[in-house]
Design a protein around this motif. Sequence first.
Motif, short mmCIF file in Angstrom:
data_model
loop_
_atom_site.label_atom_id
_atom_site.label_comp_id
_atom_site.label_asym_id
_atom_site.label_seq_id
_atom_site.Cartn_x
_atom_site.Cartn_y
_atom_site.Cartn_z
N LYS A 161 -2.70 3.97 -9.79
CA LYS A 161 -1.31 4.23 -10.17
C LYS A 161 -0.33 3.39 -9.36
O LYS A 161 0.75 3.83 -8.98
CB LYS A 161 -0.98 5.73 -10.03
N GLY A 162 -0.74 2.16 -9.11
CA GLY A 162 0.13 1.22 -8.41
C GLY A 162 -0.24 1.05 -6.96
O GLY A 162 -0.85 1.92 -6.34
N ILE A 163 0.11 -0.11 -6.41
CA ILE A 163 -0.12 -0.41 -5.00
C ILE A 163 1.16 -0.95 -4.42
O ILE A 163 1.81 -1.82 -5.02
CB ILE A 163 -1.25 -1.44 -4.83
N ARG A 164 1.54 -0.48 -3.26
CA ARG A 164 2.77 -0.95 -2.64
C ARG A 164 2.64 -2.40 -2.24
O ARG A 164 1.58 -2.86 -1.85
CB ARG A 164 3.14 -0.07 -1.45
N GLN A 165 3.73 -3.12 -2.36
CA GLN A 165 3.73 -4.57 -2.13
C GLN A 165 3.13 -4.92 -0.77
O GLN A 165 2.36 -5.86 -0.65
CB GLN A 165 5.15 -5.11 -2.24
N ALA A 166 3.48 -4.15 0.25
CA ALA A 166 2.99 -4.44 1.60
C ALA A 166 1.50 -4.17 1.75
O ALA A 166 0.88 -4.62 2.72
CB ALA A 166 3.77 -3.61 2.63
N ASP A 167 0.90 -3.46 0.78
CA ASP A 167 -0.52 -3.09 0.88
C ASP A 167 -1.42 -3.95 0.01
O ASP A 167 -2.63 -3.72 -0.01
CB ASP A 167 -0.70 -1.62 0.48
N VAL A 168 -0.87 -4.92 -0.70
CA VAL A 168 -1.68 -5.69 -1.66
C VAL A 168 -2.79 -6.45 -0.96
O VAL A 168 -3.95 -6.45 -1.41
CB VAL A 168 -0.80 -6.66 -2.48
N GLN A 169 -2.50 -7.12 0.17
CA GLN A 169 -3.56 -7.88 0.85
C GLN A 169 -4.65 -6.95 1.38
O GLN A 169 -5.84 -7.29 1.33
CB GLN A 169 -2.97 -8.72 1.99
N ASP A 170 -4.28 -5.77 1.88
CA ASP A 170 -5.29 -4.81 2.32
C ASP A 170 -6.17 -4.38 1.15
O ASP A 170 -7.39 -4.23 1.30
CB ASP A 170 -4.62 -3.59 2.94
N PHE A 171 -5.55 -4.18 -0.01
CA PHE A 171 -6.31 -3.85 -1.22
C PHE A 171 -7.28 -4.97 -1.57
O PHE A 171 -8.46 -4.72 -1.89
CB PHE A 171 -5.34 -3.58 -2.36
N LEU A 172 -6.82 -6.22 -1.51
CA LEU A 172 -7.68 -7.36 -1.82
C LEU A 172 -8.82 -7.48 -0.83
O LEU A 172 -9.96 -7.79 -1.19
CB LEU A 172 -6.85 -8.65 -1.83
N ASP A 173 -8.52 -7.23 0.46
CA ASP A 173 -9.57 -7.29 1.49
C ASP A 173 -10.64 -6.25 1.21
O ASP A 173 -11.84 -6.51 1.38
CB ASP A 173 -8.96 -7.05 2.87
N GLU A 174 -10.22 -5.06 0.79
CA GLU A 174 -11.20 -4.01 0.47
C GLU A 174 -12.09 -4.44 -0.69
O GLU A 174 -13.32 -4.27 -0.64
CB GLU A 174 -10.48 -2.72 0.10
N GLN A 175 -11.48 -5.01 -1.73
CA GLN A 175 -12.27 -5.43 -2.88
C GLN A 175 -13.22 -6.58 -2.52
O GLN A 175 -14.36 -6.62 -3.00
CB GLN A 175 -11.34 -5.84 -4.03
N MET A 176 -12.76 -7.50 -1.67
CA MET A 176 -13.65 -8.58 -1.22
C MET A 176 -14.82 -8.00 -0.44
O MET A 176 -15.97 -8.43 -0.60
CB MET A 176 -12.88 -9.60 -0.38
N TRP A 177 -14.53 -7.03 0.42
CA TRP A 177 -15.59 -6.41 1.21
C TRP A 177 -16.61 -5.73 0.31
O TRP A 177 -17.82 -5.86 0.50
CB TRP A 177 -14.98 -5.40 2.19
N ARG A 178 -16.13 -5.02 -0.71
CA ARG A 178 -17.04 -4.36 -1.64
C ARG A 178 -17.89 -5.38 -2.40
O ARG A 178 -19.09 -5.18 -2.61
CB ARG A 178 -16.24 -3.51 -2.63
#
Length: 244
Positions: A161-178
């Motif tokens: 349901k959306g990701i805050r702008q400041a959290d996008v890189q953290d989200f990408l890092d999580e997906q790369m880790w997975r």
Amino acid sequence: MVGLTRNTVGRVYAMLRYYCKRDLEERPVIPFGGRVFVVKCDESQFKHKSKYQRGRRVRDDVWVFGVISTEHHPCRGYFEVVRRRDRATLTQILQRVLLPGSEIHTDDWGAYRNLHLYVPNVNIHRTVVHQNNFVDPVSGIHTQEAESAWARLKYYVKREKGIRQADVQDFLDEQMWRDWRGLNAVFGSKHVHLICLQSIELFTTGQLGTYLMVNNFPLSRGGNKLRYHDDDDDDDDDDDDDDD
């Protein structure tokens, strides 16, 4: 069911993302490519959709640059938030991500023009003109792996349901880790392993919430959420220069 508040669950999630990022820094997945496996590159816009449909501010949109390795199936990649899509920005990332002798396939975005002259690690550069075809009818060149990666990432954004702008890189890092570590290798990361054990211990002693607050693991860092919507194309509206 287990007595955890929504804020505590959010902070645990933020903590796990932090340690996924730490693991990627200590056991990096880059560089990749080289002389054997083709690499696909693309950029995509993660757009801000205002609440109640009251308009969208372009400055709230986030551009992400993706470099996709075709060595694995499904493909894995490196994703980084960028302020601009110009040549200086993208070539600097490519030189850091790619192994020497890499073959790279892209669309005809101006920043990629004469790419081999600006990225020493690129040996061969082939392009497809998306205005004409998604797959070049003569050479067969395409960037479909990158398009698939964007669809998957934006599905996760929509699911959350959306990701805050400041959290996008953290989200990408999580997906790369997975993608690179895999769910079956969770305990291959000493940080994630230790933090899971520590979280269980703190929870059983009733100290988990206090620990997360003291160590500054917030529920979020504020700001507008990015909510994926597909009412227009990623590459049609942009203010960046090509840097010819």
